[in-house]
Design a protein around this motif. Structure first.
Motif, mmCIF file in Angstrom:
data_model
loop_
_atom_site.group_PDB
_atom_site.id
_atom_site.type_symbol
_atom_site.label_atom_id
_atom_site.label_comp_id
_atom_site.label_asym_id
_atom_site.label_seq_id
_atom_site.Cartn_x
_atom_site.Cartn_y
_atom_site.Cartn_z
ATOM 1 N N LEU A 162 1.078 -1.290 -0.174
ATOM 2 C CA LEU A 162 -0.105 -0.068 0.126
ATOM 3 C C LEU A 162 0.862 1.061 -0.035
ATOM 4 O O LEU A 162 0.574 2.296 -0.647
ATOM 5 C CB LEU A 162 -1.024 -0.039 1.196
ATOM 6 C CG LEU A 162 -1.816 1.209 1.010
ATOM 7 C CD1 LEU A 162 -3.371 0.531 1.476
ATOM 8 C CD2 LEU A 162 -1.416 2.275 2.152
ATOM 9 N N ARG A 163 2.037 1.282 0.803
ATOM 10 C CA ARG A 163 3.074 2.220 0.892
ATOM 11 C C ARG A 163 3.336 2.551 -0.523
ATOM 12 O O ARG A 163 3.278 3.848 -1.007
ATOM 13 C CB ARG A 163 4.046 1.990 1.498
ATOM 14 C CG ARG A 163 3.519 2.084 3.280
ATOM 15 C CD ARG A 163 4.734 2.447 4.233
ATOM 16 N NE ARG A 163 5.890 1.527 3.808
ATOM 17 C CZ ARG A 163 6.304 0.448 4.359
ATOM 18 N NH1 ARG A 163 5.217 -0.014 5.493
ATOM 19 N NH2 ARG A 163 7.058 -0.131 4.260
ATOM 20 N N GLU A 164 3.903 1.508 -1.274
ATOM 21 C CA GLU A 164 4.189 1.720 -2.541
ATOM 22 C C GLU A 164 3.296 2.281 -3.509
ATOM 23 O O GLU A 164 3.524 3.043 -4.352
ATOM 24 C CB GLU A 164 4.835 0.449 -3.308
ATOM 25 C CG GLU A 164 5.410 0.340 -4.461
ATOM 26 C CD GLU A 164 6.086 -1.014 -4.756
ATOM 27 O OE1 GLU A 164 6.427 -0.966 -6.188
ATOM 28 O OE2 GLU A 164 6.331 -1.822 -3.933
ATOM 29 N N MET A 165 1.953 1.870 -3.416
ATOM 30 C CA MET A 165 1.146 2.153 -4.527
ATOM 31 C C MET A 165 0.940 3.747 -4.156
ATOM 32 O O MET A 165 0.503 4.494 -5.165
ATOM 33 C CB MET A 165 -0.413 1.488 -3.821
ATOM 34 C CG MET A 165 -1.464 1.886 -5.172
ATOM 35 S SD MET A 165 -2.832 0.729 -4.578
ATOM 36 C CE MET A 165 -3.310 1.544 -3.086
ATOM 37 N N VAL A 166 0.573 4.189 -2.947
ATOM 38 C CA VAL A 166 0.230 5.567 -2.616
ATOM 39 C C VAL A 166 1.191 6.368 -3.072
ATOM 40 O O VAL A 166 1.073 7.663 -3.581
ATOM 41 C CB VAL A 166 -0.047 5.678 -0.983
ATOM 42 C CG1 VAL A 166 -0.148 7.165 -0.816
ATOM 43 C CG2 VAL A 166 -1.219 4.823 -0.845
ATOM 44 N N VAL A 167 2.423 6.082 -2.795
ATOM 45 C CA VAL A 167 3.754 6.821 -3.208
ATOM 46 C C VAL A 167 3.632 7.048 -4.731
ATOM 47 O O VAL A 167 3.928 8.074 -4.973
ATOM 48 C CB VAL A 167 4.947 6.298 -2.773
ATOM 49 C CG1 VAL A 167 6.276 7.085 -3.567
ATOM 50 C CG2 VAL A 167 5.418 6.266 -1.187
ATOM 51 N N SER A 168 3.155 6.170 -5.427
ATOM 52 C CA SER A 168 3.318 6.246 -6.968
ATOM 53 C C SER A 168 2.285 7.188 -7.462
ATOM 54 O O SER A 168 2.405 7.847 -8.219
ATOM 55 C CB SER A 168 3.003 4.776 -7.437
ATOM 56 O OG SER A 168 2.733 4.861 -8.936
ATOM 57 N N ILE A 169 0.832 7.256 -6.708
ATOM 58 C CA ILE A 169 -0.110 7.828 -7.135
ATOM 59 C C ILE A 169 0.221 9.130 -6.798
ATOM 60 O O ILE A 169 -0.016 10.163 -7.759
ATOM 61 C CB ILE A 169 -1.283 7.373 -5.955
ATOM 62 C CG1 ILE A 169 -1.992 6.120 -6.477
ATOM 63 C CG2 ILE A 169 -2.370 8.561 -6.279
ATOM 64 C CD1 ILE A 169 -3.071 5.650 -5.504
ATOM 65 N N LEU A 170 1.147 9.675 -5.743
ATOM 66 C CA LEU A 170 1.167 11.115 -5.338
ATOM 67 C C LEU A 170 2.201 11.538 -6.203
ATOM 68 O O LEU A 170 2.383 12.677 -6.815
ATOM 69 C CB LEU A 170 1.979 11.065 -3.843
ATOM 70 C CG LEU A 170 0.836 10.786 -2.669
ATOM 71 C CD1 LEU A 170 1.447 10.645 -1.383
ATOM 72 C CD2 LEU A 170 -0.072 11.877 -2.586
ATOM 73 N N LYS A 171 3.376 10.575 -6.883
ATOM 74 C CA LYS A 171 4.382 10.915 -7.300
ATOM 75 C C LYS A 171 4.042 11.212 -8.891
ATOM 76 O O LYS A 171 4.304 12.384 -9.695
ATOM 77 C CB LYS A 171 5.495 9.848 -7.445
ATOM 78 C CG LYS A 171 6.342 10.064 -6.086
ATOM 79 C CD LYS A 171 7.732 9.673 -6.269
ATOM 80 C CE LYS A 171 8.449 9.801 -4.859
ATOM 81 N NZ LYS A 171 9.839 9.325 -4.940
ATOM 82 N N GLU A 172 3.064 10.549 -9.524
ATOM 83 C CA GLU A 172 2.201 10.847 -10.859
ATOM 84 C C GLU A 172 1.434 12.044 -10.780
ATOM 85 O O GLU A 172 1.285 12.683 -11.670
ATOM 86 C CB GLU A 172 1.246 9.530 -11.002
ATOM 87 C CG GLU A 172 2.013 8.015 -11.456
ATOM 88 C CD GLU A 172 1.239 7.161 -11.949
ATOM 89 O OE1 GLU A 172 -0.037 7.338 -12.041
ATOM 90 O OE2 GLU A 172 1.650 5.883 -11.854
ATOM 91 N N ASP A 173 1.156 12.284 -9.579
ATOM 92 C CA ASP A 173 0.167 13.651 -9.424
ATOM 93 C C ASP A 173 1.364 15.027 -9.528
ATOM 94 O O ASP A 173 0.657 16.074 -9.520
ATOM 95 C CB ASP A 173 -0.724 13.526 -8.308
ATOM 96 C CG ASP A 173 -1.878 14.814 -8.387
ATOM 97 O OD1 ASP A 173 -2.291 14.813 -9.487
ATOM 98 O OD2 ASP A 173 -1.860 15.502 -7.489
ATOM 99 N N GLY A 174 2.548 14.658 -9.117
ATOM 100 C CA GLY A 174 3.485 15.701 -9.254
ATOM 101 C C GLY A 174 4.053 15.856 -7.770
ATOM 102 O O GLY A 174 5.064 16.894 -7.814
#
Length: 232
Positions: A20-32
């Motif tokens: 979940l940490r990896e997924m949320v970090v990916s979501i945040l980084k994709e948003d900038g």
């Protein structure tokens, strides 16, 4: 006003599930978002927070060495920044407890990535308001905080629509802003049919900001596409 000023804010994500940490970090980084740190326990979260000084913490409630509510109290003793709970604990009692402690939002798993981003962006914009800048153009300055043009020593007020249009153009200074995007900025989610009104407002804005409104150099038309604001 830069379009992505909140993307530099430091976010601490605390959850004991690595996936979940990896997924949320990916979501945040994709948003900038550029500054995201993670922790998997209360102890690790406290240590990480002391090093990074976060500007938002996203906390799970259930952690291996304690709970997110207690962690929030520990973090709040060190710094006054917003807290969002992201947890599978969706009972009303837990939500009330979290909000009662001063949490800014509470999102229950499973969640939609877009909803999480919306809530995080909303919290950051609310808690870290950027000062409206003084926009320098060829023939004048625009004080967005006061919604007025300063030209040849005269202070010329902007109407509400003119302010919305100028703000949208300034957020994208140097880039083309389409007619549809400008209509949406000034008239809302259904901008269809406002093209003629947009042209009239652009003409009035040019009268206020240009030395020669008939030969604009700051607010220029990009034929067939939209408009571009050239700042100094």
């Amino acid at each position: 006003m830069s379009a992505d000023y909140i993307k530099d804010k430091k976010i601490l994500l605390v959850d004991d599930e690595p996936e979940l940490r990896e997924m949320v970090v990916s979501i945040l980084k994709e948003d900038g978002f550029r500054n995201v740190e993670t922790a998997g326990s209360v102890r690790e979260a406290v240590e990480t927070a002391e090093k990074m000084n976060p500007e938002l913490a996203v906390l799970d409630v259930m952690l291996p060495d304690g709970d997110g509510f207690e962690l929030m109290k520990k973090l709040k003793k060190k710094g006054d920044y917003p807290i969002l709970f992201l947890t599978a604990r969706g009972e009303d009692e837990d939500k009330f407890h979290g909000f009662g402690l001063g949490a800014d939002d509470y999102v229950v798993k499973p969640f939609l990535p877009r909803e999480l981003l919306f809530r995080i962006n909303a919290i950051l914009r609310r808690c870290y308001k950027e000062e409206e800048p003084l926009v320098k153009l060829k023939a004048c300055e625009i004080d967005l905080a006061r919604a007025e043009v300063i030209k040849d020593g005269e202070h010329i007020p902007l109407t509400a629509k003119e302010y919305e249009l100028i703000s949208a153009l300034y957020r994208n200074a140097g880039r083309i802003v389409t007619i549809d995007a400008l209509c949406e900025a000034a008239w809302g989610d259904n901008p269809y049919g406002y093209e003629n009104s947009l042209m009239a407002h652009i003409r009035r804005i040019r009268e206020k900001i240009e030395e020669n409104p008939s030969r604009p150099v700051s607010l220029v038309t990009v034929k067939g596409l939209g408009y571009r604001l050239n700042t100094e």
